[in-house]
Design a protein around this motif. Structure first.
Motif, mmCIF file in Angstrom:
data_model
loop_
_atom_site.group_PDB
_atom_site.id
_atom_site.type_symbol
_atom_site.label_atom_id
_atom_site.label_comp_id
_atom_site.label_asym_id
_atom_site.label_seq_id
_atom_site.Cartn_x
_atom_site.Cartn_y
_atom_site.Cartn_z
ATOM 1 N N ARG A 1 0.672 -0.757 0.009
ATOM 2 C CA ARG A 1 0.097 -0.296 0.334
ATOM 3 C C ARG A 1 0.801 1.140 0.162
ATOM 4 N NH1 ARG A 1 -4.101 1.650 4.901
ATOM 5 N NH2 ARG A 1 -4.984 3.731 3.742
ATOM 6 N N ALA A 2 1.836 1.507 0.707
ATOM 7 C CA ALA A 2 3.062 2.636 1.158
ATOM 8 C C ALA A 2 3.538 2.690 -0.099
ATOM 9 C CB ALA A 2 3.529 2.382 2.061
ATOM 10 N N PHE A 3 4.363 1.463 -0.980
ATOM 11 C CA PHE A 3 5.031 1.435 -2.269
ATOM 12 C C PHE A 3 3.678 2.703 -3.715
ATOM 13 C CE2 PHE A 3 6.795 0.159 -6.097
ATOM 14 C CZ PHE A 3 8.086 0.303 -5.920
ATOM 15 N N ARG A 4 2.587 1.832 -3.233
ATOM 16 C CA ARG A 4 1.369 2.135 -4.798
ATOM 17 C C ARG A 4 1.459 3.385 -4.053
ATOM 18 N NH1 ARG A 4 -0.254 -1.410 -7.898
ATOM 19 N NH2 ARG A 4 -0.241 -2.827 -7.610
ATOM 20 N N ALA A 5 1.394 3.933 -2.522
ATOM 21 C CA ALA A 5 1.067 5.209 -2.378
ATOM 22 C C ALA A 5 2.149 5.948 -3.545
ATOM 23 C CB ALA A 5 0.826 5.857 -1.591
ATOM 24 N N GLY A 6 3.236 5.912 -2.883
ATOM 25 C CA GLY A 6 4.344 6.320 -3.856
ATOM 26 C C GLY A 6 4.568 7.057 -5.227
ATOM 27 N N MET A 7 4.035 5.229 -5.589
ATOM 28 C CA MET A 7 3.845 5.525 -7.478
ATOM 29 C C MET A 7 2.701 6.651 -7.420
ATOM 30 S SD MET A 7 3.964 0.559 -7.688
ATOM 31 C CE MET A 7 3.079 1.321 -9.314
ATOM 32 N N ALA A 8 1.628 5.930 -6.692
ATOM 33 C CA ALA A 8 0.309 6.672 -6.920
ATOM 34 C C ALA A 8 0.776 8.875 -7.150
ATOM 35 C CB ALA A 8 -0.782 6.611 -6.358
ATOM 36 N N ILE A 9 1.210 9.347 -6.251
ATOM 37 C CA ILE A 9 1.854 11.077 -6.482
ATOM 38 C C ILE A 9 2.894 10.764 -7.276
ATOM 39 C CG2 ILE A 9 3.595 12.396 -4.407
ATOM 40 C CD1 ILE A 9 2.177 10.381 -2.482
ATOM 41 N N ALA B 1 7.259 4.830 0.622
ATOM 42 C CA ALA B 1 6.657 5.130 -0.266
ATOM 43 C C ALA B 1 7.721 5.869 -1.310
ATOM 44 C CB ALA B 1 5.612 5.871 0.397
ATOM 45 N N ILE B 2 8.726 6.409 -0.449
ATOM 46 C CA ILE B 2 9.583 6.685 -1.388
ATOM 47 C C ILE B 2 10.489 6.007 -2.529
ATOM 48 C CG2 ILE B 2 12.252 8.227 -1.180
ATOM 49 C CD1 ILE B 2 11.223 9.175 1.304
ATOM 50 N N ALA C 1 2.621 3.530 -17.965
ATOM 51 C CA ALA C 1 3.667 3.695 -16.599
ATOM 52 C C ALA C 1 2.772 3.110 -16.520
ATOM 53 C CB ALA C 1 3.263 4.963 -15.985
ATOM 54 N N LEU C 2 3.596 2.361 -15.023
ATOM 55 C CA LEU C 2 2.540 1.438 -13.824
ATOM 56 C C LEU C 2 1.989 1.598 -13.606
ATOM 57 C CD1 LEU C 2 6.483 -0.210 -11.696
ATOM 58 C CD2 LEU C 2 4.621 -1.408 -13.583
ATOM 59 N N ASP C 3 0.632 0.544 -13.087
ATOM 60 C CA ASP C 3 -0.779 1.336 -12.978
ATOM 61 C C ASP C 3 -0.569 1.323 -11.682
ATOM 62 O OD1 ASP C 3 -4.098 0.004 -12.025
ATOM 63 O OD2 ASP C 3 -3.639 1.773 -12.183
ATOM 64 N N ALA C 4 -0.765 2.756 -10.864
ATOM 65 C CA ALA C 4 -0.403 3.192 -9.684
ATOM 66 C C ALA C 4 -1.805 3.048 -8.863
ATOM 67 C CB ALA C 4 0.119 4.497 -9.441
ATOM 68 N N THR C 5 -2.667 2.076 -9.011
ATOM 69 C CA THR C 5 -3.723 1.775 -8.314
ATOM 70 C C THR C 5 -3.962 0.520 -7.693
ATOM 71 O OG1 THR C 5 -5.755 1.915 -10.552
ATOM 72 C CG2 THR C 5 -4.468 3.766 -9.336
#
Length: 378
Positions: free
Chosen positions: A157-165, A253-254, A374-378
Protein backbone atom coordinates in the motif's frame (compact mmCIF):
# COMPACT_ATOMS: atom_id res chain seq x y z
CA UNK A 1 -0.09 -5.17 -14.59
CA UNK A 2 -3.61 -5.55 -15.82
CA UNK A 3 -4.45 -7.95 -13.00
CA UNK A 4 -3.51 -5.32 -10.40
CA UNK A 5 -0.54 -7.28 -9.01
CA UNK A 6 2.66 -5.48 -8.08
CA UNK A 7 5.72 -6.95 -9.77
CA UNK A 8 8.80 -4.84 -9.17
CA UNK A 9 10.61 -6.55 -12.04
CA UNK A 10 8.38 -4.58 -14.44
CA UNK A 11 10.26 -1.41 -13.58
CA UNK A 12 13.39 -2.77 -15.22
CA UNK A 13 11.55 -2.88 -18.54
CA UNK A 14 9.62 0.37 -18.16
CA UNK A 15 12.47 2.66 -17.10
CA UNK A 16 14.63 4.00 -19.91
CA UNK A 17 17.65 6.22 -19.60
CA UNK A 18 17.45 9.92 -20.51
CA UNK A 19 17.88 10.35 -24.27
CA UNK A 20 21.56 10.00 -25.16
CA UNK A 21 20.98 11.44 -28.65
CA UNK A 22 19.52 14.58 -27.15
CA UNK A 23 22.45 14.81 -24.77
CA UNK A 24 24.86 14.74 -27.71
CA UNK A 25 22.85 17.50 -29.39
CA UNK A 26 23.07 19.54 -26.17
CA UNK A 27 26.84 19.03 -26.06
CA UNK A 28 27.15 20.16 -29.69
CA UNK A 29 25.02 23.25 -29.05
CA UNK A 30 27.16 24.14 -26.03
CA UNK A 31 30.29 23.87 -28.18
CA UNK A 32 28.82 26.49 -30.53
CA UNK A 33 28.29 29.13 -27.84
CA UNK A 34 31.87 30.31 -28.10
CA UNK A 35 32.61 29.85 -24.41
CA UNK A 36 35.83 27.96 -23.70
CA UNK A 37 35.38 24.30 -22.87
CA UNK A 38 35.08 23.86 -19.12
CA UNK A 39 34.34 27.54 -18.48
CA UNK A 40 31.01 26.69 -16.83
CA UNK A 41 32.32 23.67 -14.98
CA UNK A 42 29.63 21.33 -13.77
CA UNK A 43 26.87 23.61 -15.03
CA UNK A 44 27.49 22.24 -18.52
CA UNK A 45 26.97 18.68 -17.31
CA UNK A 46 23.77 19.66 -15.51
CA UNK A 47 22.39 21.44 -18.55
CA UNK A 48 23.08 18.46 -20.76
CA UNK A 49 21.51 16.10 -18.22
CA UNK A 50 18.37 18.23 -18.10
CA UNK A 51 18.19 18.33 -21.90
CA UNK A 52 18.36 14.54 -22.06
CA UNK A 53 15.76 14.22 -19.30
CA UNK A 54 13.41 16.65 -21.05
CA UNK A 55 14.12 15.20 -24.48
CA UNK A 56 14.72 18.61 -26.07
CA UNK A 57 17.41 21.04 -27.18
CA UNK A 58 17.63 23.77 -26.15
CA UNK A 59 16.55 22.76 -22.68
CA UNK A 60 13.46 24.33 -21.12
CA UNK A 61 14.46 26.44 -18.08
CA UNK A 62 13.27 24.82 -14.84
CA UNK A 63 10.33 26.94 -13.72
CA UNK A 64 7.99 24.42 -12.05
CA UNK A 65 9.94 22.57 -9.33
CA UNK A 66 8.28 21.23 -6.19
CA UNK A 67 9.48 20.14 -2.75
CA UNK A 68 8.01 16.77 -1.78
CA UNK A 69 8.47 15.47 1.77
CA UNK A 70 7.30 12.05 2.93
CA UNK A 71 6.62 12.00 6.67
CA UNK A 72 6.61 9.22 9.24
CA UNK A 73 7.61 8.08 12.69
CA UNK A 74 9.67 4.98 13.49
CA UNK A 75 9.26 3.10 16.76
CA UNK A 76 13.01 2.42 16.83
CA UNK A 77 13.32 6.03 18.05
CA UNK A 78 12.01 4.83 21.42
CA UNK A 79 15.49 3.35 21.99
CA UNK A 80 16.98 6.83 22.24
CA UNK A 81 18.68 6.80 18.84
CA UNK A 82 17.53 10.29 17.83
CA UNK A 83 18.02 13.80 19.17
CA UNK A 84 14.27 14.27 18.80
CA UNK A 85 11.63 12.55 20.93
CA UNK A 86 10.08 9.34 19.63
CA UNK A 87 6.84 10.07 17.83
CA UNK A 88 7.78 13.71 17.39
CA UNK A 89 7.75 14.01 13.61
CA UNK A 90 4.29 15.57 13.64
CA UNK A 91 5.74 18.68 15.32
CA UNK A 92 8.22 18.99 12.46
CA UNK A 93 5.39 18.63 9.95
CA UNK A 94 3.40 21.36 11.64
CA UNK A 95 6.42 23.67 11.59
CA UNK A 96 6.82 23.06 7.85
CA UNK A 97 3.12 23.69 7.24
CA UNK A 98 3.30 26.90 9.28
CA UNK A 99 6.31 28.05 7.27
CA UNK A 100 8.80 28.11 10.15
CA UNK A 101 11.08 25.16 9.28
CA UNK A 102 14.34 25.74 7.37
CA UNK A 103 12.95 23.99 4.29
CA UNK A 104 9.74 26.02 4.43
CA UNK A 105 11.70 29.27 4.68
CA UNK A 106 13.90 28.35 1.70
CA UNK A 107 10.95 27.11 -0.35
CA UNK A 108 9.11 30.37 0.26
CA UNK A 109 12.18 32.43 -0.62
CA UNK A 110 12.74 30.44 -3.83
CA UNK A 111 9.06 30.42 -4.75
CA UNK A 112 8.78 26.64 -4.71
CA UNK A 113 5.58 24.86 -3.65
CA UNK A 114 6.03 22.45 -0.73
CA UNK A 115 3.99 19.25 -0.43
CA UNK A 116 3.99 16.99 2.63
CA UNK A 117 2.66 13.43 2.56
CA UNK A 118 1.93 11.75 5.91
CA UNK A 119 2.62 8.02 5.57
CA UNK A 120 2.97 7.00 9.22
CA UNK A 121 3.04 9.92 11.65
CA UNK A 122 2.40 9.02 15.29
CA UNK A 123 -0.48 11.44 15.79
CA UNK A 124 -4.20 11.80 15.26
CA UNK A 125 -4.72 12.47 11.55
CA UNK A 126 -7.54 14.88 12.35
CA UNK A 127 -4.97 17.41 13.50
CA UNK A 128 -3.49 17.77 10.01
CA UNK A 129 -4.97 18.82 6.65
CA UNK A 130 -6.66 16.07 4.65
CA UNK A 131 -4.35 16.59 1.68
CA UNK A 132 -1.44 15.72 3.99
CA UNK A 133 -2.96 12.59 5.57
CA UNK A 134 -4.97 10.99 2.77
CA UNK A 135 -2.25 8.46 1.91
CA UNK A 136 -1.47 7.47 5.51
CA UNK A 137 -0.85 3.72 5.87
CA UNK A 138 -0.56 3.37 9.64
CA UNK A 139 0.41 5.15 12.83
CA UNK A 140 4.21 4.94 13.24
CA UNK A 141 6.17 1.85 12.21
CA UNK A 142 7.22 -1.33 13.97
CA UNK A 143 10.50 -1.39 15.90
CA UNK A 144 12.86 -2.58 13.19
CA UNK A 145 15.34 -4.19 15.58
CA UNK A 146 12.82 -6.75 16.87
CA UNK A 147 9.83 -6.73 14.48
CA UNK A 148 8.83 -5.86 10.94
CA UNK A 149 8.18 -2.20 10.29
CA UNK A 150 5.17 -3.05 8.11
CA UNK A 151 3.03 -5.99 7.14
CA UNK A 152 3.33 -7.17 3.54
CA UNK A 153 -0.02 -5.55 2.76
CA UNK A 154 1.02 -2.24 4.33
CA UNK A 155 4.29 -2.27 2.39
CA UNK A 156 2.48 -2.72 -0.92
CA UNK A 157 0.00 0.00 0.00
CA UNK A 158 2.81 2.43 0.87
CA UNK A 159 4.74 1.57 -2.28
CA UNK A 160 1.66 2.13 -4.44
CA UNK A 161 1.02 5.43 -2.67
CA UNK A 162 4.48 6.60 -3.73
CA UNK A 163 3.74 5.53 -7.29
CA UNK A 164 0.41 7.36 -7.30
CA UNK A 165 2.05 10.56 -6.05
CA UNK A 166 4.68 10.30 -8.81
CA UNK A 167 1.87 10.11 -11.35
CA UNK A 168 0.09 13.07 -9.75
CA UNK A 169 3.21 15.23 -9.96
CA UNK A 170 3.99 14.22 -13.54
CA UNK A 171 0.39 14.88 -14.61
CA UNK A 172 0.46 18.28 -12.86
CA UNK A 173 3.50 19.34 -14.89
CA UNK A 174 6.07 19.29 -12.09
CA UNK A 175 9.41 19.59 -13.90
CA UNK A 176 11.76 18.73 -11.05
CA UNK A 177 11.08 17.18 -7.64
CA UNK A 178 13.17 18.12 -4.61
CA UNK A 179 12.73 14.96 -2.54
CA UNK A 180 13.14 14.68 1.22
CA UNK A 181 11.62 13.27 4.39
CA UNK A 182 10.31 14.40 7.75
CA UNK A 183 10.93 11.60 10.21
CA UNK A 184 12.14 10.64 13.64
CA UNK A 185 14.12 7.41 13.48
CA UNK A 186 14.29 7.52 9.69
CA UNK A 187 18.08 7.77 9.50
CA UNK A 188 18.31 4.55 11.54
CA UNK A 189 16.12 2.75 9.02
CA UNK A 190 18.17 4.27 6.21
CA UNK A 191 21.39 3.00 7.80
CA UNK A 192 20.01 -0.53 7.92
CA UNK A 193 19.04 -0.43 4.23
CA UNK A 194 22.42 0.89 3.12
CA UNK A 195 24.37 -1.57 5.28
CA UNK A 196 22.30 -4.46 3.93
CA UNK A 197 22.60 -3.45 0.28
CA UNK A 198 26.30 -2.53 0.49
CA UNK A 199 27.27 -5.56 2.55
CA UNK A 200 28.92 -3.57 5.32
CA UNK A 201 28.79 -3.42 9.12
CA UNK A 202 26.53 -1.24 11.21
CA UNK A 203 29.33 0.93 12.60
CA UNK A 204 30.41 1.91 9.07
CA UNK A 205 27.04 3.42 8.13
CA UNK A 206 25.76 4.78 11.44
CA UNK A 207 25.85 8.55 11.60
CA UNK A 208 24.76 11.21 14.05
CA UNK A 209 21.50 12.12 12.31
CA UNK A 210 20.02 15.55 11.76
CA UNK A 211 20.19 16.37 15.48
CA UNK A 212 23.86 15.37 15.89
CA UNK A 213 23.37 12.85 18.71
CA UNK A 214 25.96 12.34 21.44
CA UNK A 215 28.24 9.31 21.80
CA UNK A 216 25.86 7.27 23.98
CA UNK A 217 22.97 7.80 21.59
CA UNK A 218 25.26 6.92 18.68
CA UNK A 219 26.13 3.60 20.35
CA UNK A 220 22.43 2.86 20.87
CA UNK A 221 21.78 3.72 17.25
CA UNK A 222 24.64 1.52 16.10
CA UNK A 223 23.20 -1.40 18.09
CA UNK A 224 19.76 -0.83 16.57
CA UNK A 225 21.21 -0.75 13.05
CA UNK A 226 23.14 -3.96 13.82
CA UNK A 227 19.99 -5.73 15.03
CA UNK A 228 17.96 -4.41 12.13
CA UNK A 229 20.66 -5.53 9.72
CA UNK A 230 20.47 -9.05 11.11
CA UNK A 231 16.77 -9.07 10.30
CA UNK A 232 17.19 -7.38 6.89
CA UNK A 233 19.79 -9.68 5.34
CA UNK A 234 17.41 -12.63 4.74
CA UNK A 235 15.10 -10.30 2.79
CA UNK A 236 17.72 -8.99 0.35
CA UNK A 237 16.35 -11.05 -2.54
CA UNK A 238 12.93 -9.40 -2.32
CA UNK A 239 13.05 -5.59 -2.22
CA UNK A 240 9.42 -5.13 -1.16
CA UNK A 241 9.94 -7.59 1.68
CA UNK A 242 13.13 -5.75 2.65
CA UNK A 243 11.19 -2.48 2.87
CA UNK A 244 8.47 -4.12 4.95
CA UNK A 245 11.08 -5.58 7.30
CA UNK A 246 12.99 -2.43 8.21
CA UNK A 247 11.99 0.65 6.19
CA UNK A 248 8.62 1.85 7.38
CA UNK A 249 5.83 3.38 5.30
CA UNK A 250 7.61 6.66 4.54
CA UNK A 251 10.77 5.09 3.12
CA UNK A 252 8.73 2.49 1.25
CA UNK A 253 6.64 5.22 -0.36
CA UNK A 254 9.78 7.17 -1.31
CA UNK A 255 11.12 4.08 -3.08
CA UNK A 256 7.90 3.64 -5.04
CA UNK A 257 7.90 7.33 -5.87
CA UNK A 258 11.47 7.25 -7.19
CA UNK A 259 10.82 4.29 -9.46
CA UNK A 260 7.56 5.61 -10.87
CA UNK A 261 9.07 9.06 -11.36
CA UNK A 262 11.77 7.44 -13.50
CA UNK A 263 9.03 5.68 -15.48
CA UNK A 264 7.33 9.05 -16.00
CA UNK A 265 10.65 10.74 -16.87
CA UNK A 266 10.48 13.18 -13.95
CA UNK A 267 13.94 14.26 -12.71
CA UNK A 268 14.48 14.17 -8.94
CA UNK A 269 16.99 15.88 -6.63
CA UNK A 270 17.75 13.73 -3.58
CA UNK A 271 18.14 15.48 -0.24
CA UNK A 272 19.87 13.44 2.45
CA UNK A 273 20.56 9.96 3.74
CA UNK A 274 16.93 8.79 3.78
CA UNK A 275 16.24 9.58 0.13
CA UNK A 276 19.67 8.18 -0.81
CA UNK A 277 18.92 4.90 0.97
CA UNK A 278 15.57 4.60 -0.81
CA UNK A 279 17.29 5.38 -4.11
CA UNK A 280 19.72 2.53 -3.44
CA UNK A 281 16.80 0.13 -2.99
CA UNK A 282 15.26 1.48 -6.20
CA UNK A 283 18.54 0.95 -8.05
CA UNK A 284 18.46 -2.70 -7.00
CA UNK A 285 15.01 -2.91 -8.62
CA UNK A 286 15.88 -1.05 -11.84
CA UNK A 287 19.53 -0.32 -12.62
CA UNK A 288 18.76 2.53 -15.05
CA UNK A 289 16.69 4.50 -12.52
CA UNK A 290 19.61 6.51 -10.98
CA UNK A 291 20.14 8.25 -14.32
CA UNK A 292 17.03 10.32 -13.44
CA UNK A 293 18.39 11.58 -10.11
CA UNK A 294 20.78 14.19 -8.80
CA UNK A 295 22.33 14.22 -5.33
CA UNK A 296 21.63 17.69 -3.96
CA UNK A 297 24.16 17.71 -1.15
CA UNK A 298 26.56 15.71 0.98
CA UNK A 299 25.01 15.65 4.45
CA UNK A 300 28.01 14.10 6.20
CA UNK A 301 26.06 10.91 7.00
CA UNK A 302 28.28 7.90 6.23
CA UNK A 303 25.34 5.87 4.94
CA UNK A 304 24.53 8.59 2.42
CA UNK A 305 28.13 8.66 1.20
CA UNK A 306 28.08 4.86 0.75
CA UNK A 307 24.78 4.91 -1.11
CA UNK A 308 25.75 7.76 -3.45
CA UNK A 309 29.09 6.12 -4.20
CA UNK A 310 27.32 2.87 -5.09
CA UNK A 311 25.03 4.77 -7.48
CA UNK A 312 27.88 6.93 -8.88
CA UNK A 313 26.04 10.13 -7.87
CA UNK A 314 28.27 13.09 -7.04
CA UNK A 315 26.65 15.64 -4.68
CA UNK A 316 26.20 19.13 -6.06
CA UNK A 317 26.95 20.81 -2.71
CA UNK A 318 28.88 20.03 0.46
CA UNK A 319 28.13 22.60 3.15
CA UNK A 320 27.65 20.27 6.11
CA UNK A 321 23.89 20.89 6.26
CA UNK A 322 22.17 18.20 8.36
CA UNK A 323 18.73 19.81 8.82
CA UNK A 324 17.10 17.39 6.40
CA UNK A 325 13.46 17.90 5.37
CA UNK A 326 14.50 18.80 1.82
CA UNK A 327 16.84 21.60 2.90
CA UNK A 328 19.86 20.28 1.00
CA UNK A 329 17.87 19.69 -2.19
CA UNK A 330 16.48 23.23 -1.98
CA UNK A 331 19.96 24.68 -1.59
CA UNK A 332 20.98 22.87 -4.78
CA UNK A 333 18.00 24.15 -6.78
CA UNK A 334 19.51 27.53 -7.80
CA UNK A 335 22.49 25.68 -9.26
CA UNK A 336 20.21 23.44 -11.33
CA UNK A 337 18.12 26.42 -12.44
CA UNK A 338 21.26 28.33 -13.40
CA UNK A 339 22.42 25.39 -15.51
CA UNK A 340 19.06 25.17 -17.27
CA UNK A 341 18.95 28.93 -17.94
CA UNK A 342 22.44 28.96 -19.41
CA UNK A 343 21.79 25.90 -21.56
CA UNK A 344 18.53 27.46 -22.78
CA UNK A 345 19.53 31.05 -23.35
CA UNK A 346 23.20 31.24 -24.33
CA UNK A 347 23.26 32.09 -28.05
CA UNK A 348 25.16 29.99 -30.52
CA UNK A 349 27.84 31.60 -32.67
CA UNK A 350 26.54 30.91 -36.17
CA UNK A 351 23.37 29.81 -37.89
CA UNK A 352 23.15 26.08 -38.40
CA UNK A 353 21.24 24.04 -40.97
CA UNK A 354 17.55 23.59 -40.19
CA UNK A 355 17.02 21.14 -37.35
CA UNK A 356 20.56 21.31 -35.99
CA UNK A 357 19.31 22.57 -32.67
CA UNK A 358 16.48 20.12 -32.54
CA UNK A 359 16.36 17.20 -30.19
CA UNK A 360 17.85 13.86 -31.08
CA UNK A 361 16.29 10.47 -30.87
CA UNK A 362 13.10 11.34 -28.99
CA UNK A 363 12.25 14.61 -30.79
CA UNK A 364 11.89 18.20 -29.68
CA UNK A 365 8.96 17.44 -27.48
CA UNK A 366 10.43 14.63 -25.44
CA UNK A 367 7.21 14.36 -23.46
CA UNK A 368 6.54 12.06 -20.56
CA UNK A 369 4.64 8.82 -20.94
CA UNK A 370 1.08 9.10 -19.74
CA UNK A 371 -0.16 7.34 -16.65
CA UNK A 372 -1.73 4.67 -18.84
CA UNK A 373 1.71 3.83 -20.24
CA UNK A 374 3.33 3.77 -16.81
CA UNK A 375 2.82 1.29 -14.02
CA UNK A 376 -0.72 1.25 -12.73
CA UNK A 377 -0.58 3.00 -9.37
CA UNK A 378 -4.11 2.20 -8.30
Amino acid sequence: MSDGSLNLDDFGDLIERPDSGVRRDAEERRARTGLPAGALGRLDELGEWLAAAQGRVPVEPVSRPKVLLFAGDHDVASLGVSARPAGGAHALVRAALEGTSPAAVLARRLGVPLRIVDMSLDCDPDGLPEEVTRYRVRRSGGRLDIEDSLTAQEAERAFRAGMAIADEEADAGTELVLLGDISVGGTTAAGVLVAALCGTDASVVTGRGGGRIDDLAWMRKCAAVRDGLRRARPALGDQLRLLATVAGADLTAITGFLLQSAVRRTPVVLDGVVSAACALVAQRVAFRAPDWWLAGQASGEPAQARALDRMALDPLLDHGVTAGEGTGALLALPLVQAASALAAELPVRAAEPDGADGAGGSGQDGGRPGAAEALDAT
